[in-house]
Enzyme design. Structure first.
Site, PDB file in Angstrom:
ATOM      1  N   MET A  68       0.802  -1.147   0.133  1.00 34.68           N
ATOM      2  CA  MET A  68       0.012  -0.268  -0.015  1.00 34.68           C
ATOM      3  C   MET A  68       0.940   1.416  -0.028  1.00 34.68           C
ATOM      4  O   MET A  68       2.047   1.177   0.533  1.00 34.68           O
ATOM      5  CB  MET A  68      -0.943  -0.041   1.273  1.00 34.68           C
ATOM      6  CG  MET A  68      -1.834  -1.078   1.346  1.00 34.68           C
ATOM      7  SD  MET A  68      -2.690  -1.237   2.814  1.00 34.68           S
ATOM      8  CE  MET A  68      -3.669   0.266   2.750  1.00 34.68           C
ATOM      9  N   ASP A 110      -3.141  -4.615  -0.287  1.00 37.84           N
ATOM     10  CA  ASP A 110      -2.406  -5.885   0.096  1.00 37.84           C
ATOM     11  C   ASP A 110      -3.084  -6.373   1.627  1.00 37.84           C
ATOM     12  O   ASP A 110      -3.621  -7.697   1.697  1.00 37.84           O
ATOM     13  CB  ASP A 110      -0.936  -6.152   0.161  1.00 37.84           C
ATOM     14  CG  ASP A 110      -0.118  -5.213   1.444  1.00 37.84           C
ATOM     15  OD1 ASP A 110      -0.911  -4.328   1.964  1.00 37.84           O
ATOM     16  OD2 ASP A 110       1.096  -5.693   1.302  1.00 37.84           O
TER      17      ASP A 110
HETATM   18  O1  5SP Z   1       1.975   0.278   4.922  1.00 34.77           O
HETATM   19  C1  5SP Z   1       1.208  -0.814   5.276  1.00 34.77           C
HETATM   20  C2  5SP Z   1      -0.117  -0.859   5.401  1.00 34.77           C
HETATM   21  O2  5SP Z   1      -0.261   0.343   5.837  1.00 34.77           O
HETATM   22  C3  5SP Z   1       1.957  -2.216   4.493  1.00 34.77           C
HETATM   23  O3  5SP Z   1       1.144  -3.281   5.313  1.00 34.77           O
HETATM   24  C4  5SP Z   1       2.381  -2.249   3.213  1.00 34.77           C
HETATM   25  O4  5SP Z   1       0.840  -2.504   2.737  1.00 34.77           O
HETATM   26  C5  5SP Z   1       3.253  -3.345   2.760  1.00 34.77           C
HETATM   27  O5  5SP Z   1       2.926  -4.797   3.141  1.00 34.77           O
HETATM   28  P1  5SP Z   1       3.550  -6.161   3.193  1.00 34.77           P
HETATM   29  O6  5SP Z   1       4.572  -6.110   2.004  1.00 34.77           O
HETATM   30  O7  5SP Z   1       4.766  -6.023   4.460  1.00 34.77           O
HETATM   31  O8  5SP Z   1       2.695  -7.227   3.370  1.00 34.77           O
END
Ligand code: 5SP
Ligand code: ADP
Length: 497
Positions: free
Chosen positions: A81, A239
């Site tokens: 995100m 995600d």
């Molecule tokens: O910044 C956030 C949610 O606000 C993170 O959760 C990103 O969405 C990345 O996710 P992963 O790659 O660690 O699953």
């Protein structure tokens, strides 16, 4: 049998999960890519690497699944995100993407909150945090005016991949919610926010529902991979929202703990009315009309990765974590805080750093490893506690997803720290499963995401809390919550050196 492909564009790798119409896993493939840290606190990625990883994954699936090219009907995405991709008028990438875990924008966040804080919270349901997209846009405006002059399009990672596949630019509501540019209730780009920060609306893509079709796979790509049928492409989602539907979190009774590079504790919300005053994030869901709340640990799996790479580079995760159950809860007096790149929930602080407290001559690398697992879990517990205190939620069951769900001892630690039953997914990949579900709904295989979840989501292994460990962790967690306050000033001073 027809197939759908869920592509999870994660922070550490791109994963493809191929499912049939019953939601059974046919195959999966994965390709890692690097993070780029030009300075402390900076975190970037080259969007070209995501494309290469996607090509690799499609080639691999084609090589492994005989009827992949004839039976694939739809593709959708789950994406890391907030990370900002900027394109010029010819749709070329102008600079590396600035990622969600980049904390260079403290100054911009303060300026946003000073000028527009309460209105921002009312419109977007969130406050300005370093990881979100709007502060990154302001950082480029201020620090790279020559780039800003050329910007004509702004996308999030999965939408850039969607553009590569279809030639069209879209963004779904769940990912748009994490930009701080979306009016969360009206589900449109906020004119007030765009005007306040001098962002032309034309730079933003068309908004669309997560299972909305954004186009068909471009003929060049269809030929390149030998697809015989038309492959439809669907918008996908953030995600964490995808992981939530993939974990079957389609109502308020069950929580989700996701341990990927980041860590997330998440709960479903029926409406945008729950007021967490910005202490937790509140975002539009991939389910029509739904929302979800969550708190984020910036370095969850990343802390474990860092620990392994620094102190046991030749070990696998399995080797490093072997024998965790032989060490008591609390790692014999060793506490770890996972603030190694700063923190988001509950301490919005880009300058705080991690610590090991209570090191003793008897501690071995296994104690340190257990302390790292526990510290990451305590940090997610902070978000669980906020949800319980502010919204009166109570979680009897939590679905654990992401790389952190692979280790049985860590699952027991999660059950004991959260004091709840922990269950895991058969499919292993929560976000990829959610993405595939969005394609299945988009193709009309199911009328709703909830109906799809009934067929596609299957659980395995329930891990129950052990009462004596729960009692031990209550005491240790109370100590853990004091470490931030006790180390804050020290870390801030050290950051000045
Ligand atoms: O910044 C956030 C949610 O606000 C993170 O959760 C990103 O969405 C990345 O996710 P992963 O790659 O660690 O699953
Ligand atoms: N066998 C394992 N046991 C425990 N943790 C693991 C294991 N394998 C990977 N991990 C953790 O999971 C993280 C990756 O999770 P993943 O969900 O793939 O992340 P992302 O979506 O951010 O790319 C790694 O950073 C690591 O800390």
């Amino acid at each position: 049998m027809a197939y759908v492909l869920g592509i999870d564009l994660g922070t550490s790798s791109l994963k493809g999960l191929l499912l049939d119409e019953q939601g059974k896993t046919v195959s999966s493939a994965q390709k890692e890519y690097p993070l780029i840290h030009p300075k402390s606190g900076y975190s970037e990625q080259d969007p070209g690497q995501w494309i290469l990883a996607c090509e690799y994954v499609l080639d691999k699936l084609k090589a492994e699944v005989a009827d992949f090219a004839t039976q694939l009907e739809g593709i959708s995405f789950s994406g890391q995100m907030h990370s900002l991709v900027v394109l010029d008028e010819e749709n070329n990438v102008l600079r590396n993407a600035i990622l969600w875990n980049d904390v260079r924008t403290t100054k911009q966040c303060k300026a946003i909150m000073d000028a527009f804080g309460e209105e921002l919270l009312a419109i977007t349901k969130n406050i300005a945090l370093e990881g979100f997209t709007l502060p990154k846009i302001l950082w480029i405006q201020e620090n790279e005016p020559e780039i800003w002059d050329k910007v004509r399009h702004m996308l999030l990672p999965k939408d850039y991949l969607g553009y590569w596949m279809t030639g069209t630019m879209h963004m779904d509501y769940s990912d748009a919610a994490g930009t701080l540019l979306l009016d969360a209730e009206k589900k449109e780009w906020s004119k007030a926010v765009l005007e306040e920060f001098r962002i032309p609306a034309a730079y933003l893509p068309e908004l669309i529902g997560s299972s909305g079709m954004t186009g068909k796979l471009r003929p060049e790509l269809a030929n390149r991979f030998g697809f015989e049928k038309e492959v439809k492409i669907f918008a996908g989602g953030a995600d964490n929202a995808c992981a939530a539907i993939g974990a079957g979190i389609v109502n308020a009774e069950t929580g989700m703990a996701s341990i990927g590079t980041s860590g997330v504790f998440l709960a479903f919300e029926d409406s945008a009315e729950q007021d967490y005053q910005g202490k937790l994030h509140l975002f539009n869901h991939t389910i029509e009309g739904g929302y979800y709340s969550m708190g984020v640990t910036l370095a969850a799996g990343h802390s474990l990765n860092w620990f392994k790479e620094t102190f046991a580079p030749d070990s696998t995760f399995e080797e490093l974590l072997e024998g965790m159950d032989a060490i008591k809860p609390g790692a014999d007096g060793l506490l770890f805080t996972p603030y190694i790149v700063g923190e988001r929930t509950p301490h919005v602080d880009s300058k705080i750093r991690g610590s090991f407290i209570g090191m003793d001559t008897n501690h071995t690398i296994k104690h340190f490893a257990r302390a790292v697992l526990e510290g990451i879990t305590f940090s997610l517990k902070d978000s669980q506690v906020l949800m319980e205190k502010v919204a009166g939620k109570s979680f009897k069951r939590i679905v654990s997803v992401g790389g952190g769900a692979k280790n049985p001892d860590w699952l027991q630690i999660q059950a004991d720290v959260f004091d709840a039953e922990i269950t895991c997914l058969e499919a292993e990949q929560g976000p990829g499963l959610g993405a595939a579900m969005l394609a299945a709904v988009g193709l009309g295989w199911f009328p709703t995401v909830t109906a799809c979840a009934d067929v596609f989501v299957a659980y395995k292994d329930v891990v129950r809390p052990i009462p004596k460990n729960v009692a031990a962790y209550k005491k240790i967690y109370a100590l853990y919550t004091q470490v931030y306050g006790a180390t804050k000033e020290l870390c801030h001073e050290l950051a000045k050196e």
